[in-house]
Design a protein around this motif. Sequence first.
Motif, short mmCIF file in Angstrom:
data_model
loop_
_atom_site.label_atom_id
_atom_site.label_comp_id
_atom_site.label_asym_id
_atom_site.label_seq_id
_atom_site.Cartn_x
_atom_site.Cartn_y
_atom_site.Cartn_z
N ASP A 163 -20.90 47.60 28.98
CA ASP A 163 -19.89 46.61 29.38
C ASP A 163 -18.72 47.30 30.06
O ASP A 163 -17.56 46.96 29.83
N GLY A 164 -19.03 48.29 30.85
CA GLY A 164 -17.98 49.08 31.49
C GLY A 164 -17.45 48.42 32.74
O GLY A 164 -18.03 47.47 33.27
N GLU A 165 -16.33 48.95 33.19
CA GLU A 165 -15.70 48.46 34.41
C GLU A 165 -16.02 49.45 35.52
O GLU A 165 -15.70 50.64 35.42
N LEU A 166 -16.63 48.96 36.57
CA LEU A 166 -17.04 49.83 37.66
C LEU A 166 -15.92 49.92 38.69
O LEU A 166 -15.39 48.92 39.12
N GLU A 167 -15.59 51.14 39.07
CA GLU A 167 -14.61 51.33 40.13
C GLU A 167 -15.33 51.93 41.33
O GLU A 167 -15.32 53.12 41.55
N ASP A 168 -15.98 51.05 42.06
CA ASP A 168 -16.80 51.49 43.17
C ASP A 168 -16.09 51.18 44.49
O ASP A 168 -16.03 50.05 44.93
N ALA A 179 -23.98 55.26 37.86
CA ALA A 179 -22.72 54.68 37.40
C ALA A 179 -22.90 53.19 37.08
O ALA A 179 -22.40 52.70 36.06
N ARG A 180 -23.62 52.48 37.92
CA ARG A 180 -23.86 51.04 37.70
C ARG A 180 -24.65 50.82 36.42
O ARG A 180 -24.37 49.91 35.64
N GLU A 181 -25.63 51.71 36.17
CA GLU A 181 -26.45 51.60 34.97
C GLU A 181 -25.59 51.79 33.72
O GLU A 181 -25.72 51.06 32.74
N ILE A 182 -24.69 52.76 33.76
CA ILE A 182 -23.78 53.03 32.64
C ILE A 182 -22.87 51.83 32.41
O ILE A 182 -22.64 51.41 31.27
N ALA A 183 -22.38 51.26 33.49
CA ALA A 183 -21.48 50.12 33.38
C ALA A 183 -22.20 48.95 32.71
O ALA A 183 -21.64 48.27 31.84
N THR A 184 -23.45 48.72 33.08
CA THR A 184 -24.24 47.64 32.49
C THR A 184 -24.50 47.89 31.01
O THR A 184 -24.35 47.00 30.18
#
Length: 169
Positions: free
Chosen positions: A148-153, A140-145
Amino acid sequence: MPLSTDVIVRRKEVTFPHKCVVCGTTVENGSTRIRGNPVGFYGVIPWIFGATKKLDVPAHQPCGSKLSRSLIIRNLSLIVGVILVLILAVSLGLSKWQAIGLAIAAIAIPIIWQVIRPLPFEFTHQSGEFKLMFIDPAYAREIATLNDGELEDDDENGREQDDSDVGSS
Ligand SMILES: [Zn+2]
């Protein structure tokens, strides 16, 4: 609870790394077309006809077909479950409050299901916004990077609440 890590991506397409969304190992050319989950009550109809947004995600052939099969089975059984609950409520002639109770139970089923049998990847697409849900927080973090995604962790941000959906018109 090990719920999914969600990434919000506001782009036309999503860029994925060369990594299988199911097993997390390298994949060079394989990809699987995944249907977006139905959004809301009326979202079920386009989903049944295969008209919701689709994404080509990197996956080994067996991984990908397993994922799309379990997604379809999960969503179909939820839809059938809700219909059965409605039929039951009508045929038993339940009072308004009993019917509401049943409806709440039906809504809770997908949440419980997600906890018991989490899928490695699923997504929804609504008003130009992808909500990508991963079991693997690193993926998920890789996709966000990459997007330019927003991570909801939930694990890392603690109790921090997302109030960005208030009055953003
Ligand atoms: Zn795989």
